[in-house]
Scaffold this motif. Structure first.
Motif, PDB file in Angstrom:
ATOM      1  N   ALA A  76      46.231  57.636  24.628  1.00 27.06           N
ATOM      2  CA  ALA A  76      46.638  56.249  24.884  1.00 27.06           C
ATOM      3  C   ALA A  76      45.476  55.273  24.662  1.00 27.06           C
ATOM      4  O   ALA A  76      45.690  54.146  24.216  1.00 27.06           O
ATOM      5  N   TYR A  77      44.271  55.720  24.961  1.00 28.26           N
ATOM      6  CA  TYR A  77      43.094  54.850  24.821  1.00 28.26           C
ATOM      7  C   TYR A  77      42.358  55.063  23.502  1.00 28.26           C
ATOM      8  O   TYR A  77      41.312  54.455  23.276  1.00 28.26           O
ATOM      9  N   GLU A  78      42.864  55.907  22.627  1.00 31.24           N
ATOM     10  CA  GLU A  78      42.136  56.262  21.407  1.00 31.24           C
ATOM     11  C   GLU A  78      41.796  55.056  20.542  1.00 31.24           C
ATOM     12  O   GLU A  78      40.653  54.903  20.104  1.00 31.24           O
ATOM     13  N   VAL A 105      37.916  53.745  19.664  1.00 30.69           N
ATOM     14  CA  VAL A 105      37.408  53.639  18.302  1.00 30.69           C
ATOM     15  C   VAL A 105      36.975  52.204  18.015  1.00 30.69           C
ATOM     16  O   VAL A 105      35.934  51.971  17.390  1.00 30.69           O
ATOM     17  N   ALA A 106      37.743  51.232  18.491  1.00 28.75           N
ATOM     18  CA  ALA A 106      37.440  49.827  18.191  1.00 28.75           C
ATOM     19  C   ALA A 106      36.278  49.269  19.010  1.00 28.75           C
ATOM     20  O   ALA A 106      35.487  48.479  18.501  1.00 28.75           O
ATOM     21  N   CYS A 123      31.128  52.300  27.505  1.00 31.52           N
ATOM     22  CA  CYS A 123      32.451  52.242  26.879  1.00 31.52           C
ATOM     23  C   CYS A 123      33.500  51.990  27.964  1.00 31.52           C
ATOM     24  O   CYS A 123      33.862  52.903  28.710  1.00 31.52           O
ATOM     25  N   VAL A 124      33.966  50.765  28.048  1.00 29.10           N
ATOM     26  CA  VAL A 124      34.921  50.385  29.098  1.00 29.10           C
ATOM     27  C   VAL A 124      36.240  51.151  28.996  1.00 29.10           C
ATOM     28  O   VAL A 124      36.762  51.613  30.006  1.00 29.10           O
ATOM     29  N   PRO A 125      36.834  51.346  27.804  1.00 30.99           N
ATOM     30  CA  PRO A 125      38.086  52.113  27.750  1.00 30.99           C
ATOM     31  C   PRO A 125      37.934  53.549  28.267  1.00 30.99           C
ATOM     32  O   PRO A 125      38.820  54.059  28.959  1.00 30.99           O
ATOM     33  N   LEU A 126      36.808  54.195  27.961  1.00 28.67           N
ATOM     34  CA  LEU A 126      36.597  55.544  28.486  1.00 28.67           C
ATOM     35  C   LEU A 126      36.390  55.514  29.995  1.00 28.67           C
ATOM     36  O   LEU A 126      36.788  56.438  30.704  1.00 28.67           O
ATOM     37  N   GLY A 173      36.823  58.866  19.330  1.00 30.32           N
ATOM     38  CA  GLY A 173      37.891  59.316  20.224  1.00 30.32           C
ATOM     39  C   GLY A 173      38.445  60.679  19.844  1.00 30.32           C
ATOM     40  O   GLY A 173      38.807  61.466  20.701  1.00 30.32           O
ATOM     41  N   GLN A 174      38.481  60.985  18.535  1.00 31.09           N
ATOM     42  CA  GLN A 174      39.009  62.280  18.099  1.00 31.09           C
ATOM     43  C   GLN A 174      38.117  63.418  18.564  1.00 31.09           C
ATOM     44  O   GLN A 174      38.591  64.491  18.930  1.00 31.09           O
ATOM     45  N   THR A 175      36.813  63.201  18.606  1.00 33.53           N
ATOM     46  CA  THR A 175      35.887  64.229  19.082  1.00 33.53           C
ATOM     47  C   THR A 175      36.162  64.563  20.539  1.00 33.53           C
ATOM     48  O   THR A 175      36.219  65.734  20.929  1.00 33.53           O
TER      49      THR A 175
END
Length: 191
Positions: free
Chosen positions: A26-28, A32-33, A41-44, A176-178
């Protein structure tokens, strides 16, 4: 009962990996952006907080369910020394009524003298009791060795299967894929 408890650990591993995978997916795009190496990293940060919040749900449910259960009949008979209440609790549970809640009242009883080291030594000095304790402790020890060794070597097994990836904060190739691949590797190791 013990098998059910231990099997829930595996279920927990798989559910935790599934929740982490769903949240990371959902946060990918945001990861990435917005995320770059060496910068917070705020989304993480939001993603791991959501995962931890999901982890609190089983604890809250367990606490709620345990507050709704009566004492076991064995405890009520042997420790509280109230056979009538134990029988009434069993009947209330079998008939699916909440009657035992009405009878629960905190009782203050004088404290009995606790067990002492001498009591333990006297109990263990009986050969049968000592053997039962040794056998039980040995079984639990061997179970723990097997269980913790399994968890200890899971990263090596996952790496050999090709699912493990190195996720480092200052790695410019990190994306994000990693992280998603790493989480899926942990799910594979849990199975």
């Amino acid at each position: 009962m013990i098998a059910a408890v231990f099997s829930m650990q595996g279920v927990g591993f798989v559910v935790a990996a599934a929740v982490a995978s769903i949240v990371l997916k959902a946060y990918e795009s945001a990861v990435v952006a917005q995320c770059s190496p060496g910068v917070a990293c705020v989304p993480l940060d939001h993603a791991w907080r959501i995962c931890v919040a999901f982890g609190a749900i089983p604890t809250i449910l367990t606490w709620y369910l345990r507050t709704r259960l009566p004492e076991t009949p064995r405890f009520t008979v042997h420790v509280a020394q109230d056979a009538a209440r134990a029988e009434a609790d069993v009947n209330a549970v079998l008939t699916n009524s909440d009657e035992f809640r009405c009878r629960e009242k905190p009782e203050l009883k004088p404290a009995k003298a606790g067990l002492t080291w001498a009591d333990f030594k006297q109990y263990i000095s009986i050969r049968r009791n000592g053997l039962v304790l040794f056998g039980t402790a040995s079984c639990w020890f061997l179970l723990d060795v097997a269980y913790y060794c399994n968890n200890l070597y899971t990263p090596e097994i996952v790496k050999a299967m090709g699912y493990a990836t190195s996720v480092k904060a200052n790695d410019p190739t990190h994306n994000g894929q990693t992280i998603f691949t790493s989480v899926m590797g942990q799910a594979t190791g849990a199975c």
